[in-house]
Design an enzyme around this catalytic site. Structure first.
Site, short mmCIF file in Angstrom:
data_model
loop_
_atom_site.label_atom_id
_atom_site.label_comp_id
_atom_site.label_asym_id
_atom_site.label_seq_id
_atom_site.Cartn_x
_atom_site.Cartn_y
_atom_site.Cartn_z
N HIS A 131 8.60 3.95 -5.18
CA HIS A 131 7.30 4.33 -4.62
C HIS A 131 6.77 5.45 -5.53
O HIS A 131 6.81 6.63 -5.18
CB HIS A 131 7.50 4.82 -3.18
CG HIS A 131 6.24 4.96 -2.38
ND1 HIS A 131 4.98 4.89 -2.92
CD2 HIS A 131 6.06 5.19 -1.04
CE1 HIS A 131 4.09 5.07 -1.97
NE2 HIS A 131 4.71 5.24 -0.82
N ARG A 158 -0.54 6.17 5.30
CA ARG A 158 -0.89 7.17 4.29
C ARG A 158 -1.27 6.56 2.95
O ARG A 158 -2.31 6.87 2.38
CB ARG A 158 0.28 8.14 4.05
CG ARG A 158 0.42 9.25 5.04
CD ARG A 158 1.88 9.55 5.25
NE ARG A 158 2.46 8.42 5.92
CZ ARG A 158 2.49 8.29 7.24
NH1 ARG A 158 2.05 9.25 7.99
NH2 ARG A 158 2.96 7.21 7.83
N ARG A 175 1.38 -3.02 -2.28
CA ARG A 175 2.61 -2.72 -1.53
C ARG A 175 3.21 -4.05 -1.08
O ARG A 175 2.49 -4.94 -0.62
CB ARG A 175 2.32 -1.86 -0.31
CG ARG A 175 3.54 -1.81 0.61
CD ARG A 175 3.43 -0.75 1.66
NE ARG A 175 3.57 0.57 1.07
CZ ARG A 175 3.77 1.67 1.78
NH1 ARG A 175 3.86 1.60 3.09
NH2 ARG A 175 3.87 2.85 1.19
N1 CP Z 1 4.69 7.76 2.67
C1 CP Z 1 4.32 6.49 2.88
O1 CP Z 1 4.47 5.60 2.03
O2 CP Z 1 3.70 6.27 4.09
P1 CP Z 1 3.03 4.90 4.53
O3 CP Z 1 4.13 3.91 4.75
O4 CP Z 1 2.28 5.23 5.81
O5 CP Z 1 2.10 4.45 3.44
#
Ligand code: CP
Length: 311
Positions: A136, A58, A108
């Site tokens: 986050h 996402r 990330r």
């Molecule tokens: N919500 C979220 O951070 O999903 P992902 O790990 O897929 O980026």
């Protein structure tokens, strides 16, 4: 108006006015991305590097789409195919990428504090797209924005965050963000998955899921992060699911119609069942949609900050 921060490293360092400006700007972008022509030239000639040292679906795709909708130039980096494998340090990797004239970084990383560490060594804005079990921030912003969209305002709402609070960057950023915006927050889950001093963050702990659901307007359900657990925090996933899994039966047993959220990825049948995830009470896909508008807003406001300084 402009934001007061150079890097988006976490929610903790933001001001309420920053969040309100991010939401107001996201309102405009949400309207734009629902038009037939969804692209605007706002970040033309701005180059953004998306550095993903940890898996993501996402967040990575949402940032990439937000950047494309704003007409930015993009380069994508994933750790598995990089020279990190040959022993290059994080700082060297990023300095080499910046030498190619990159204006902004989205990162990330599995290590808590990685983006804060990097921000001391480089001059361009960094957006933390999730750093280990720390923060986050864009997830918390899109979560709060989605609650605001559903209820009109956040002040006075009651949100329970359910599950693995101990290993969750989403929980910490959500607590900072929701508290700043006047929301009452409880956490619920096994005591083994609660940080020891969680109440110092201004939230209360409710061990009983049924009581927590009866209290709240919104249940934000989290995944049990087995990959971040170096020992067993639960007798078994089945027992966790029996005690803390959100089922239709449980939702139907409470006296009101609450809203269900989840940041994804979902483990269907563990923290919630499919009939809850796919129900009318769930706003999980609205969260994903709002993520693009929120990330467009953050990218736009940070880029504006650079441009204002260069004038
Ligand atoms: N919500 C979220 O951070 O999903 P992902 O790990 O897929 O980026």
């Amino acid at each position: 108006m402009s934001i007061t921060f150079k890097h988006l490293l976490g929610i903790k360092n933001l001001k309420k006015e920053d969040i309100n400006l991010i939401f107001k700007t996201a309102d405009n972008f949400k309207e734009i991305i629902n038009r037939p022509i969804r692209k605007v030239p706002s970040l033309r000639d701005v180059t953004i590097a998306n550095l993903f040292f940890e898996n993501s679906t996402r967040t990575r795709l949402s940032f990439e789409l937000a950047e494309k909708r704003l007409s930015a130039d993009i380069i994508n980096f994933s750790a598995s195919s990089s020279s990190l494998k040959k022993g290059e340090t994080l700082i060297d990797t990023v300095k080499n990428i910046l030498a190619m004239k990159v204006d902004m970084i989205v990162m990330r990383h599995p290590d808590p504090g990685a983006s804060t560490f990097l921000s001391r060594y480089i001059d361009v804005p960094i957006i933390n797209a999730g750093d280990g079990a720390h923060e986050h921030p864009t997830q918390a912003l899109l979560d709060a924005y989605s609650i605001r969209e559903k209820y009109g305002k956040l002040q006075g709402r009651k949100v329970v965050i359910i599950g693995d609070i101990l290993h969750s960057r989403v929980a910490l950023s959500n607590i900072f963000c929701l508290k700043m915006l006047g929301v009452n927050v409880k956490v619920c889950g096994p005591l083994t998955l609660m940080p020891k001093y969680i109440e110092l963050l201004g939230v209360s702990y409710e061990p009983d899921l049924n009581k927590a659901l009866e209290w709240c307007d919104v249940a934000n359900v989290l995944r049990v992060q087995i990959e971040r657990q170096d020992t067993s925090f639960l007798p078994s996933i089945k027992e966790y699911s029996n005690m803390y899994g959100l089922t239709k039966e449980r939702l139907n047993s409470i006296s009101k119609n609450i809203t269900v959220m989840h940041p994804g990825p979902i483990n269907r049948g563990v923290e919630l069942t499919s009939d809850v995830a796919d129900s009318k009470q769930s706003i999980i896909l609205d969260q994903v949609e709002n993520g693009v508008a929120i990330r467009m807003s953050v990218l736009y406001l940070l880029a504006n900050n650079i441009q204002n300084k260069n004038v």
